[in-house]
Design an enzyme around this catalytic site. Structure first.
Site, PDB file in Angstrom:
ATOM      1  N   GLU A  47       0.742  -1.230   0.083  1.00 46.05           N
ATOM      2  CA  GLU A  47       0.068  -0.180   0.317  1.00 46.05           C
ATOM      3  C   GLU A  47       1.130   1.352   0.159  1.00 46.05           C
ATOM      4  OE1 GLU A  47      -2.664  -0.081   3.446  1.00 46.05           O
ATOM      5  OE2 GLU A  47      -3.256  -1.989   3.133  1.00 46.05           O
TER       6      GLU A  47
ATOM      7  N   LYS B 159       2.288   4.300   1.409  1.00 49.16           N
ATOM      8  CA  LYS B 159       2.538   4.926   2.790  1.00 49.16           C
ATOM      9  C   LYS B 159       2.541   6.413   2.978  1.00 49.16           C
ATOM     10  CE  LYS B 159       5.700   4.536   6.842  1.00 49.16           C
ATOM     11  NZ  LYS B 159       5.371   5.769   7.329  1.00 49.16           N
TER      12      LYS B 159
ATOM     13  N   ARG C 266      -1.820   9.565  11.654  1.00 50.27           N
ATOM     14  CA  ARG C 266      -2.368   8.239  11.568  1.00 50.27           C
ATOM     15  C   ARG C 266      -3.727   8.560  12.525  1.00 50.27           C
ATOM     16  NH1 ARG C 266       0.014   2.553  13.190  1.00 50.27           N
ATOM     17  NH2 ARG C 266      -2.047   1.181  12.968  1.00 50.27           N
TER      18      ARG C 266
ATOM     19  N   ARG D  98      -2.192   8.403  16.806  1.00 50.88           N
ATOM     20  CA  ARG D  98      -1.141   7.412  17.033  1.00 50.88           C
ATOM     21  C   ARG D  98      -0.972   7.300  18.337  1.00 50.88           C
ATOM     22  NH1 ARG D  98       3.464   5.767  17.808  1.00 50.88           N
ATOM     23  NH2 ARG D  98       4.624   4.657  16.311  1.00 50.88           N
TER      24      ARG D  98
ATOM     25  N   ARG E 195       4.806  -4.157  17.291  1.00 43.72           N
ATOM     26  CA  ARG E 195       5.457  -3.893  16.080  1.00 43.72           C
ATOM     27  C   ARG E 195       6.233  -5.262  15.480  1.00 43.72           C
ATOM     28  NH1 ARG E 195       7.809   0.825  14.135  1.00 43.72           N
ATOM     29  NH2 ARG E 195       7.673   1.981  16.048  1.00 43.72           N
TER      30      ARG E 195
ATOM     31  N   LYS F 117       7.556  -1.413   6.511  1.00 41.54           N
ATOM     32  CA  LYS F 117       7.636  -0.151   5.891  1.00 41.54           C
ATOM     33  C   LYS F 117       8.978  -0.108   4.984  1.00 41.54           C
ATOM     34  CE  LYS F 117       8.999   2.233  10.092  1.00 41.54           C
ATOM     35  NZ  LYS F 117       8.860   3.390  10.972  1.00 41.54           N
TER      36      LYS F 117
HETATM   37  P1  ATP Z   1       6.909   6.207  10.732  1.00 38.95           P
HETATM   38  O1  ATP Z   1       7.886   7.426  11.593  1.00 38.95           O
HETATM   39  O2  ATP Z   1       7.702   5.659   9.531  1.00 38.95           O
HETATM   40  O3  ATP Z   1       5.624   7.085  10.486  1.00 38.95           O
HETATM   41  P2  ATP Z   1       5.728   5.102  12.901  1.00 38.95           P
HETATM   42  O4  ATP Z   1       6.671   4.646  14.130  1.00 38.95           O
HETATM   43  O5  ATP Z   1       4.722   6.057  13.131  1.00 38.95           O
HETATM   44  O6  ATP Z   1       6.650   5.199  11.667  1.00 38.95           O
HETATM   45  P3  ATP Z   1       5.210   2.591  11.752  1.00 38.95           P
HETATM   46  O7  ATP Z   1       4.263   1.405  12.319  1.00 38.95           O
HETATM   47  O8  ATP Z   1       6.717   2.134  12.080  1.00 38.95           O
HETATM   48  O9  ATP Z   1       4.593   3.819  12.637  1.00 38.95           O
HETATM   49  O10 ATP Z   1       4.831   2.921  10.239  1.00 38.95           O
HETATM   50  C1  ATP Z   1       3.649   2.816   9.790  1.00 38.95           C
HETATM   51  C2  ATP Z   1       2.758   4.330   9.866  1.00 38.95           C
HETATM   52  O11 ATP Z   1       2.811   4.906   8.685  1.00 38.95           O
HETATM   53  C3  ATP Z   1       1.502   4.019  10.423  1.00 38.95           C
HETATM   54  O12 ATP Z   1       1.682   4.459  12.083  1.00 38.95           O
HETATM   55  C4  ATP Z   1       0.959   5.380   9.553  1.00 38.95           C
HETATM   56  O13 ATP Z   1       0.650   6.493  10.454  1.00 38.95           O
HETATM   57  C5  ATP Z   1       1.594   5.243   8.538  1.00 38.95           C
HETATM   58  N1  ATP Z   1       0.844   4.926   7.461  1.00 38.95           N
HETATM   59  C6  ATP Z   1       0.683   5.661   6.390  1.00 38.95           C
HETATM   60  N2  ATP Z   1       0.205   4.819   5.064  1.00 38.95           N
HETATM   61  C7  ATP Z   1       0.036   3.666   5.842  1.00 38.95           C
HETATM   62  C8  ATP Z   1      -0.789   2.588   5.307  1.00 38.95           C
HETATM   63  N3  ATP Z   1      -1.068   2.345   4.173  1.00 38.95           N
HETATM   64  N4  ATP Z   1      -0.720   1.578   6.050  1.00 38.95           N
HETATM   65  C9  ATP Z   1      -0.375   1.736   7.501  1.00 38.95           C
HETATM   66  N5  ATP Z   1       0.270   2.713   7.956  1.00 38.95           N
HETATM   67  C10 ATP Z   1       0.224   3.783   7.041  1.00 38.95           C
END
Ligand code: ATP
Length: 588
Positions: free
Chosen positions: A252, A254, A259, A274, A421, A427
């Site tokens: 998908e 990103k 979030r 988040r 996690r 990602k």
């Molecule tokens: P990052 O700093 O990379 O955003 P994170 O620690 O906030 O990382 P991770 O779970 O590592 O969170 O990375 C996934 C994040 O990417 C999710 O928390 C969400 O906010 C975002 N995101 C964007 N598009 C998507 C998607 N299609 N599916 C899931 N998460 C997505």
């Protein structure tokens, strides 16, 4: 449990650093507590009075607490400030001044007021948190002063720290979960799951104390109660993703936004961030789009809110969206930065819990209930087993303004893993023209005065990673590049409220900063690579004896991660993983 007994436990915990010892002490404490005390104790251990999503804040601010201390002890405000500067901790200040007061009153007091128990202290704190409206500040100060005047020794120290929202004992959620499971002979995974699907440790603790494991099993996913978000691991290459996913995966876009977990129940929608804070009031347009665009009486869905350019409908960078977070100009922001919500998951629909269902089934349900519009859509998705195709998809994602792509497992046995996690989601982000394929989210723990043009102003920061095994913040680098002129003015201003006279006890640093901050603010940085360094304490002696891990050539990306709390920053273990995969990459 008397508040003095609770404080003695906290003192003992404070003296230990090993997770096992701390867990044993906590277990003993929960065993000794009455059933109705387990909930308040759990919240107080976290320095809270309620789960984050209720938005009930204790953090009174240093000035208010100083006034309360002065009021309770008869010391002048100047004296309180002076002591704070030398001791660096308002808890210690209150304790010291109370001692003095007690000594001077000793000859005159004949009756001792009845000692408070944990529930009554908790209720007082709750009352302080709940006080709002006109004159609230004064009332809060008076309530706290009264409480201080009724406590002694370590009790005052910890209660004052709780009032400031910073209990400083470094007990992580996970440690409390382990202790609860041990104290009430429950399966750890059950306790953890209950916490992950409710985000409310006090609630879980109470159910466990009163109804045991059976009670925990009855806790269900329920709209209105936010779940901890499922999180992703990171990969260095698409090949690695296919290896981890068994040769085939869903991909998908990103999206680069915020979030959101949206809950609909009782004909209304609530939004959670988040870090599980309620953000409904920041996005009235998102609420409206969800109410209109999803055909279900009740649901929990997840997505990313992105900002779009009103003229073209194209996505804009994350920072633009953050302007929306300024509470006061929501109306104005609605016009300037229209939001679009890109949904990527569904966890509950009309009485059915979807968290145990596999990705494809959840995606299908999402497609079924969502009617796409200008303000609401499903994340762009494709399924493939070919690296080339995934690469093309990645390139498209980048040119559409995304940060990269997310791979999601098609394994029918894997559901939505709240609070975890893991490799079920991976990602893969755009390389920021540096060797590190991902950004790091690090906690600001100190600041350094600049030289030359920046003389007299904070020009660099000491940054730390989170170490969940003992709740400490271990330093990784000093960052002084990547700041715009505006950042150099705005960031020190914003950090001022977290400034403390001495290093915070949970910060593990060999370096001496010019100013110290409470570990609260999370900064996103990129770097060239991770290196071994004797001056930094992250993962110290884990890879090489006498060395920690450091980021080489760190640079601020321009983004303060206000959607992350300090305990959600990059962890020491993640750094170790990144270091190892970096080594592997070099060897290849
Ligand atoms: P990052 O700093 O990379 O955003 P994170 O620690 O906030 O990382 P991770 O779970 O590592 O969170 O990375 C996934 C994040 O990417 C999710 O928390 C969400 O906010 C975002 N995101 C964007 N598009 C998507 C998607 N299609 N599916 C899931 N998460 C997505």
């Amino acid at each position: 449990m008397k508040i003095s007994e609770f404080a003695t436990f906290l003192e003992e915990i404070d003296k230990r650093s090993g997770r096992i010892e701390i867990t044993q002490l906590l277990t003993e404490m929960f065993r000794r507590a009455q059933k109705n005390e387990v909930k308040p104790i759990s919240y107080m251990l976290l320095g809270k009075v309620a789960p984050d999503f209720e938005g009930l804040e204790l953090g009174l601010g240093d000035k208010m607490i100083m006034k309360a201390i002065a009021l309770a002890t008869g010391a002048s405000l100047e004296k309180v400030k002076e002591l704070y500067d030398s001791l660096g901790d308002l808890g210690l200040v209150a304790e010291k001044l109370r001692e003095k007061r007690a000594a001077t009153l000793l000859d005159f007091t004949t009756t001792k007021t009845q000692e408070r128990d944990v529930v009554s202290v908790f209720n007082e704190l709750l009352k302080i948190a709940n006080t709002s409206g006109e004159g609230a500040q004064d009332t809060k100060i008076k309530l706290l002063a009264k409480l201080i005047s009724e406590l002694n020794g370590a009790e005052v120290r910890y209660v004052v720290r709780m009032a400031s929202g910073d209990i400083r004992i470094g007990v992580a959620d996970q440690t409390i979960i382990d202790a609860l499971a041990a104290a009430f002979s429950a399966n750890e995974e059950l306790v953890e799951r209950a916490y992950n699907i409710t985000s409310d440790l006090g609630f879980v603790a109470e159910v466990l104390a009163i109804s045991g494991e059976e009670g925990l099993k009855q806790i269900k996913v329920q709209p209105g109660r936010p779940l901890k978000p499922m999180l992703a691991e990171r990969a260095q290459s698409l090949q690695e993703i296919f290896e981890k996913m068994g040769g085939k995966a869903a991909f998908e876009y990103k999206y680069d936004g915020e979030r959101v977990q949206a809950h609909k129940y009782d004909s209304r929608v609530e939004l959670f961030s988040r870090r599980i804070e309620r953000i409904t009031s920041h996005y009235p347009d998102v609420v409206e789009a969800l109410l209109k665009g999803i055909s279900a009486q009740s649901f929990i869905v997840e997505g990313e809110i992105v900002a779009v350019e009103p003229e073209t409908g194209e996505m804009m960078p994350f920072q633009e969206l953050m302007h929306r977070r300024r509470k006061y100009d929501v109306e104005e922001a609605l016009q300037k930065y229209p939001a679009k919500t890109m949904l990527f998951d569904v966890l509950y629909v009309d009485g059915v819990d979807y968290t145990s269902k596999p990705y494809l089934e959840r995606r299908k349900k999402l497609e079924e209930i969502v009617q796409e519009s200008d303000s609401l859509a499903l994340s762009t998705m494709m399924i493939t087993q070919e690296v080339g195709e995934a690469q093309r998809f990645f390139d498209e994602a980048i040119s559409a303004g995304c940060e990269g792509i997310m791979a999601k497992t098609l394994d029918p046995a894997v559901g939505y893993r709240a609070g975890n996690r893991g490799w079920a989601w991976i990602k893969y982000k755009r390389d920021y023209k540096s060797e590190l394929t991902d950004t790091l989210d690090l906690v600001v723990v100190g600041g350094f005065y600049g030289r030359g043009k920046r003389a007299g102003k904070i020009g660099g920061y000491l940054l730390a990673a989170y170490n969940p095994s003992n709740g400490s913040f271990d330093t990784v680098c000093k960052v002084a590049t990547g700041f715009s002129d505006e950042d150099l003015v705005e960031i020190p201003k914003m950090l001022e409220q977290y400034r403390i006279p001495q290093k915070h006890p949970s910060v593990n640093s060999k370096l001496n900063a010019d100013v110290w901050y409470k570990p609260v603010v999370v900064m996103e940085i990129v770097g060239a690579e991770l290196t071994l360094s004797p001056t930094h304490t992250a993962a110290f002696s884990k890879i090489r004896e006498g060395s920690g891990l450091a980021v080489r050539f760190p640079r601020f990306t321009g983004r303060i991660r206000s959607d992350k709390s300090a305990t959600e920053a990059t962890t020491v273990d993640e750094l170790v993983e990144m270091y190892k995969s970096q080594l592997k990459k070099v060897q290849e």
